[in-house]
Design an enzyme around this catalytic site. Structure first.
Site, PDB file in Angstrom:
ATOM      1  N   GLN A  72      -6.524  -3.246  -0.093  1.00 20.64           N
ATOM      2  CA  GLN A  72      -7.267  -2.997   1.149  1.00 20.64           C
ATOM      3  C   GLN A  72      -6.607  -1.886   1.951  1.00 20.64           C
ATOM      4  OE1 GLN A  72      -8.745  -6.568   2.732  1.00 20.64           O
ATOM      5  NE2 GLN A  72      -9.143  -5.766   4.765  1.00 20.64           N
TER       6      GLN A  72
ATOM      7  N   SER B  78      -1.587  -6.087  -3.676  1.00 22.60           N
ATOM      8  CA  SER B  78      -2.322  -7.114  -2.939  1.00 22.60           C
ATOM      9  C   SER B  78      -3.683  -7.369  -3.595  1.00 22.60           C
ATOM     10  CB  SER B  78      -2.458  -6.710  -1.471  1.00 22.60           C
ATOM     11  OG  SER B  78      -3.014  -7.738  -0.690  1.00 22.60           O
ATOM     12  N   LEU B  79      -4.770  -7.063  -2.905  1.00 24.13           N
ATOM     13  CA  LEU B  79      -6.110  -7.206  -3.475  1.00 24.13           C
ATOM     14  C   LEU B  79      -6.204  -6.556  -4.853  1.00 24.13           C
ATOM     15  CD1 LEU B  79      -9.265  -7.538  -3.395  1.00 24.13           C
ATOM     16  CD2 LEU B  79      -9.290  -5.377  -2.126  1.00 24.13           C
TER      17      LEU B  79
ATOM     18  N   ARG C 163     -11.917 -14.793  -1.035  1.00 24.76           N
ATOM     19  CA  ARG C 163     -10.590 -14.485  -0.496  1.00 24.76           C
ATOM     20  C   ARG C 163     -10.723 -13.703   0.808  1.00 24.76           C
ATOM     21  NH1 ARG C 163      -6.873 -10.040  -1.032  1.00 24.76           N
ATOM     22  NH2 ARG C 163      -4.684 -10.678  -1.314  1.00 24.76           N
TER      23      ARG C 163
ATOM     24  N   HIS D 279      -0.079 -11.478   4.513  1.00 23.28           N
ATOM     25  CA  HIS D 279       1.140 -11.570   3.705  1.00 23.28           C
ATOM     26  C   HIS D 279       2.325 -12.102   4.504  1.00 23.28           C
ATOM     27  CE1 HIS D 279      -0.690  -9.927   0.164  1.00 23.28           C
ATOM     28  NE2 HIS D 279      -1.162  -8.913   0.851  1.00 23.28           N
TER      29      HIS D 279
ATOM     30  N   GLN E 251       0.464 -15.291  -3.088  1.00 22.65           N
ATOM     31  CA  GLN E 251       0.377 -13.886  -2.686  1.00 22.65           C
ATOM     32  C   GLN E 251      -0.149 -13.708  -1.267  1.00 22.65           C
ATOM     33  OE1 GLN E 251      -2.878 -11.373  -3.105  1.00 22.65           O
ATOM     34  NE2 GLN E 251      -1.981 -10.197  -4.790  1.00 22.65           N
TER      35      GLN E 251
END
Length: 308
Positions: free
Chosen positions: A10, A90-91, A115, A195, A244
């Site tokens: 993202q 991440s994503l 998510r 996060h 995560q």
């Protein structure tokens, strides 16, 4: 030559992403049609035309980036370009899992849409900030000394760390980082303290969704965000994806781990060039390429011929 594909997360989104590939490849058009059918809204129009404020909504951004990144990967796959290893920021880890054959695109799309929705709905008050030019141990010290919850969210590259937490604690940690010698502290325009442990609730809800998805054996090594190391079984991958959401993204360690596998070429697969920029600060003597349109593909093909 060993090649890794790295997938952006993202923040890499922009209006118009994927449109060039859509116009040039029939199977990319089919992929966007599939996305629209699964999601129940016009993702194609959102990616190509915006508006930007709608594209920036986490529940929209995540499926949009996954779809564009998967389209880019498909274009490479059609040219016979396969990774020796994969990782995603991440994503982007979900796009990496699709490329490694661990999960179908359709299942990954449903997962990241959920998510994104969970992160949007479950994010408590708080934010994130980039800390530039300060050693990791000093950033962690600043976070520990700030009253309230503030933690390291991303270890992106040498000299660039992102922290996340409650607003007052975040501001105090930024102040402490400056006093410890940080070159700059930059607040980020995000909607929550992603996060960090404050997002644990969203992770617990995602676990229920992951329980309904079948994961296959990886076709190549995947370096996980949470550990900066290879992930193994399907169950381990699911557990890491849950963790995560509320754990630090160990991107610098992830790229170093890819290098330890003998990777010398990194292709950023998806919108933007952020990961190429980070990579050049982590492993300086590697080759970094990116694909987000047909011109990117042509550049990759030309460069791979030179490397070979």
């Amino acid at each position: 030559m060993k090649l890794a594909m790295i997938f952006p997360g993202q923040g890499s989104q922009y209006v118009g992403m994927g449109k060039n590939l859509y116009e040039n490849f029939g199977y990319v058009r089919e992929l966007f049609d599939q996305s629209n059918d699964i999601l129940g809204f016009d993702l194609k129009k959102l990616c190509f035309e915006g508006p930007e404020e709608d594209l920036k909504l986490t529940s929209h951004t995540q499926p949009a980036i996954l779809t564009v990144s998967t389209a880019c990967w498909m274009v490479l796959k059609e040219q016979g370009i396969a990774p020796a290893a994969v990782a995603g920021h991440s994503l982007g880890e979900y796009s990496a899992l699709v490329a490694a054959g661990a999960v179908s695109f359709a299942d990954a799309l449903r997962l990241v849409h959920k998510r994104g929705t969970l992160m949007q709905e479950s994010a408590p008050p708080g934010s994130m900030a980039a800390i530039l030019g300060l050693a990791p141990e000093l950033v962690r010290q600043a976070c520990a000394e700030a009253s309230g919850t503030v933690e390291v969210a991303n270890y992106n590259c040498p000299g660039q760390i992102v922290i996340a937490g409650e607003t007052s604690a975040l501001e105090k940690a930024m102040e402490l980082c400056r006093s410890l010698g940080a070159k700059r502290t930059l607040p980020l325009a995000v909607s929550g303290p992603f996060h960090s442990s404050l997002m644990a609730g969203a992770g617990e809800k995602l676990a229920a969704e992951l329980g309904n998805i079948n994961f296959s054996q990886l076709s190549c090594p995947l370096i996980a965000n949470v550990t900066g190391d290879t992930a193994g079984s399907a169950q381990e991958i699911k557990e890491l994806l849950v963790r995560q959401i509320s754990s630090s993204v160990r991107w610098e360690e992830s790229v170093q781990r890819l290098a330890s596998l003998g990777i010398t070429v990194y292709i950023e697969v998806g919108p933007g060039k952020v990961l190429c920029g980070l990579g050049k600060k982590i492993i300086k003597d590697a080759k970094y390429l990116n694909i987000e349109d047909k011109a990117g593909l042509e550049n990759i093909l030309a460069n791979l011929k030179e490397v070979i």
